[in-house]
Design a protein around this motif. Structure first.
Motif, mmCIF file in Angstrom:
data_model
loop_
_atom_site.group_PDB
_atom_site.id
_atom_site.type_symbol
_atom_site.label_atom_id
_atom_site.label_comp_id
_atom_site.label_asym_id
_atom_site.label_seq_id
_atom_site.Cartn_x
_atom_site.Cartn_y
_atom_site.Cartn_z
ATOM 1 N N ILE A 180 39.216 32.787 38.742
ATOM 2 C CA ILE A 180 38.693 31.556 38.363
ATOM 3 C C ILE A 180 39.341 30.711 37.268
ATOM 4 N N SER A 181 39.932 29.759 37.641
ATOM 5 C CA SER A 181 40.586 28.834 36.851
ATOM 6 C C SER A 181 39.912 27.655 36.439
ATOM 7 N N LEU A 182 39.409 27.823 35.285
ATOM 8 C CA LEU A 182 38.402 26.881 34.524
ATOM 9 C C LEU A 182 39.330 25.853 33.651
ATOM 10 N N LYS A 183 39.014 24.713 33.564
ATOM 11 C CA LYS A 183 39.940 23.576 32.950
ATOM 12 C C LYS A 183 40.151 23.966 31.536
ATOM 13 N N ASP A 184 41.396 23.950 31.041
ATOM 14 C CA ASP A 184 41.709 24.147 29.643
ATOM 15 C C ASP A 184 41.324 25.649 29.183
ATOM 16 N N GLN A 185 41.428 26.676 30.273
ATOM 17 C CA GLN A 185 41.102 27.958 29.834
ATOM 18 C C GLN A 185 41.924 28.950 30.275
ATOM 19 N N THR A 186 42.192 30.061 29.758
ATOM 20 C CA THR A 186 42.735 31.172 30.445
ATOM 21 C C THR A 186 41.874 31.369 31.656
ATOM 22 N N PRO A 187 43.072 31.838 32.874
ATOM 23 C CA PRO A 187 42.062 32.292 34.130
ATOM 24 C C PRO A 187 41.512 33.406 33.961
ATOM 25 N N PHE A 188 40.422 33.570 34.748
ATOM 26 C CA PHE A 188 39.514 34.811 34.661
ATOM 27 C C PHE A 188 39.767 35.690 35.864
ATOM 28 N N THR A 189 39.932 36.927 35.971
ATOM 29 C CA THR A 189 40.066 37.824 36.902
ATOM 30 C C THR A 189 38.631 38.259 37.257
ATOM 31 N N TRP A 190 38.195 38.417 38.522
ATOM 32 C CA TRP A 190 36.969 38.949 39.061
ATOM 33 C C TRP A 190 37.332 39.972 40.017
ATOM 34 N N ASN A 191 36.872 41.258 39.790
ATOM 35 C CA ASN A 191 36.875 42.387 40.921
ATOM 36 C C ASN A 191 35.920 43.321 40.527
ATOM 37 N N TYR A 192 35.615 43.944 41.869
ATOM 38 C CA TYR A 192 34.727 44.846 41.861
ATOM 39 C C TYR A 192 35.214 46.122 41.012
ATOM 40 N N SER A 193 34.143 47.129 40.457
ATOM 41 C CA SER A 193 34.686 48.322 39.612
ATOM 42 C C SER A 193 34.237 49.372 40.168
ATOM 43 N N ASN A 194 33.501 49.594 41.500
ATOM 44 C CA ASN A 194 33.098 50.776 42.053
ATOM 45 C C ASN A 194 33.096 50.541 43.468
ATOM 46 N N SER A 195 33.181 51.518 44.169
ATOM 47 C CA SER A 195 33.163 51.565 45.809
ATOM 48 C C SER A 195 31.888 51.175 46.453
ATOM 49 N N TRP A 196 30.714 51.239 45.574
ATOM 50 C CA TRP A 196 29.542 50.816 46.323
ATOM 51 C C TRP A 196 29.414 49.177 46.193
ATOM 52 N N LEU A 197 30.155 48.584 45.540
ATOM 53 C CA LEU A 197 30.108 47.243 45.113
ATOM 54 C C LEU A 197 29.056 46.689 44.470
ATOM 55 N N SER A 198 28.557 47.435 43.548
ATOM 56 C CA SER A 198 27.231 47.375 42.862
ATOM 57 C C SER A 198 27.759 47.110 41.292
ATOM 58 N N SER A 199 28.832 47.057 41.200
ATOM 59 C CA SER A 199 29.336 46.752 39.467
ATOM 60 C C SER A 199 30.738 46.126 39.832
ATOM 61 N N TRP A 200 30.947 45.094 38.838
ATOM 62 C CA TRP A 200 32.109 44.043 38.849
ATOM 63 C C TRP A 200 32.440 43.723 37.530
ATOM 64 N N ASN A 201 33.581 43.218 37.313
ATOM 65 C CA ASN A 201 34.119 43.052 36.046
ATOM 66 C C ASN A 201 34.551 41.492 36.215
ATOM 67 N N LEU A 202 34.497 40.804 35.119
ATOM 68 C CA LEU A 202 35.058 39.251 34.762
ATOM 69 C C LEU A 202 35.751 39.468 33.524
ATOM 70 N N SER A 203 37.032 38.954 33.380
ATOM 71 C CA SER A 203 37.794 39.140 32.195
ATOM 72 C C SER A 203 38.823 37.969 32.313
ATOM 73 N N ASP A 204 39.043 37.330 31.113
ATOM 74 C CA ASP A 204 40.419 36.693 30.967
ATOM 75 C C ASP A 204 41.354 37.537 30.244
ATOM 76 N N HIS A 205 41.152 38.550 29.911
ATOM 77 C CA HIS A 205 42.103 39.601 29.415
ATOM 78 C C HIS A 205 42.503 39.174 27.982
ATOM 79 N N GLN A 206 41.791 38.560 27.297
ATOM 80 C CA GLN A 206 41.967 37.999 25.871
ATOM 81 C C GLN A 206 40.643 38.202 25.118
ATOM 82 N N HIS A 207 39.673 37.062 25.241
ATOM 83 C CA HIS A 207 38.575 37.004 24.285
ATOM 84 C C HIS A 207 37.169 37.347 25.369
#
Length: 164
Positions: free
Chosen positions: A82-109
């Motif tokens: 996710i590349s939002l205007k004037d912000q560090t890009p966010f990474t979105w990915n699943y965190s388990n094999s059942w696809l019921s848990s996922w993370n969203l992070s800009d790796h900073q704040h």
């Protein structure tokens, strides 16, 4: 301090209701036959419009058709950027094999952890103030869910046709 936001949706429905402190604070509503969606958070409107087939991207628009960001999907890896205007890009990915848990992070704040069960879920994190990133995280989840359901239906039809 970690915050908690909850959300609900119907089992066969693509409309999300987002709750902050027990009160509805947002919605995400998908169109039936495509991956366009309309979101509302804190009286702000967001429009998600998808284009492409092999290189799928979704452009996020605000009021007055102002472009706020772009979501780039990496289909085979089940992740998105996710590349939002004037912000560090966010990474979105699943965190388990059942696809019921996922993370969203800009790796900073900002780091958000989403969990889903049938028709509801939670969002936890220390910085949940970025409402656009939060609603985009739900948008990506529904996008991948729709792709997965389409694939399963396609395989079922192929198996049924093979048996004819």
């Amino acid at each position: 301090m970690e915050k908690l936001i909850t959300w609900t949706k119907g089992v066969f429905d693509s409309s999300y209701q987002i709750f902050c402190n027990g009160q509805i604070c947002g919605n995400l509503i998908f169109e039936t036959w495509n991956n366009h969606a309309f979101g509302i958070m804190s009286q702000k409107n967001y429009h998600f419009r998808t284009k492409g087939f092999s290189d799928i991207t979704t452009t996020i628009y605000g009021d007055n058709n102002e472009e706020l960001g772009i979501i780039t999907f990496h289909m085979w890896q089940f992740r998105a950027i996710i590349s939002l205007k004037d912000q560090t890009p966010f990474t979105w990915n699943y965190s388990n094999s059942w696809l019921s848990s996922w993370n969203l992070s800009d790796h900073q704040h900002t780091h958000m952890h989403f969990r889903a069960s049938s028709g509801s879920g939670t969002i936890m994190g220390k910085n949940l103030d970025n409402e656009l990133a939060l609603i985009a995280g739900l948008y990506i989840k529904e996008f991948f869910s729709r792709i997965l359901v389409t694939f399963i239906v396609f395989v079922a039809i192929m198996v049924a046709l093979r048996g004819v």
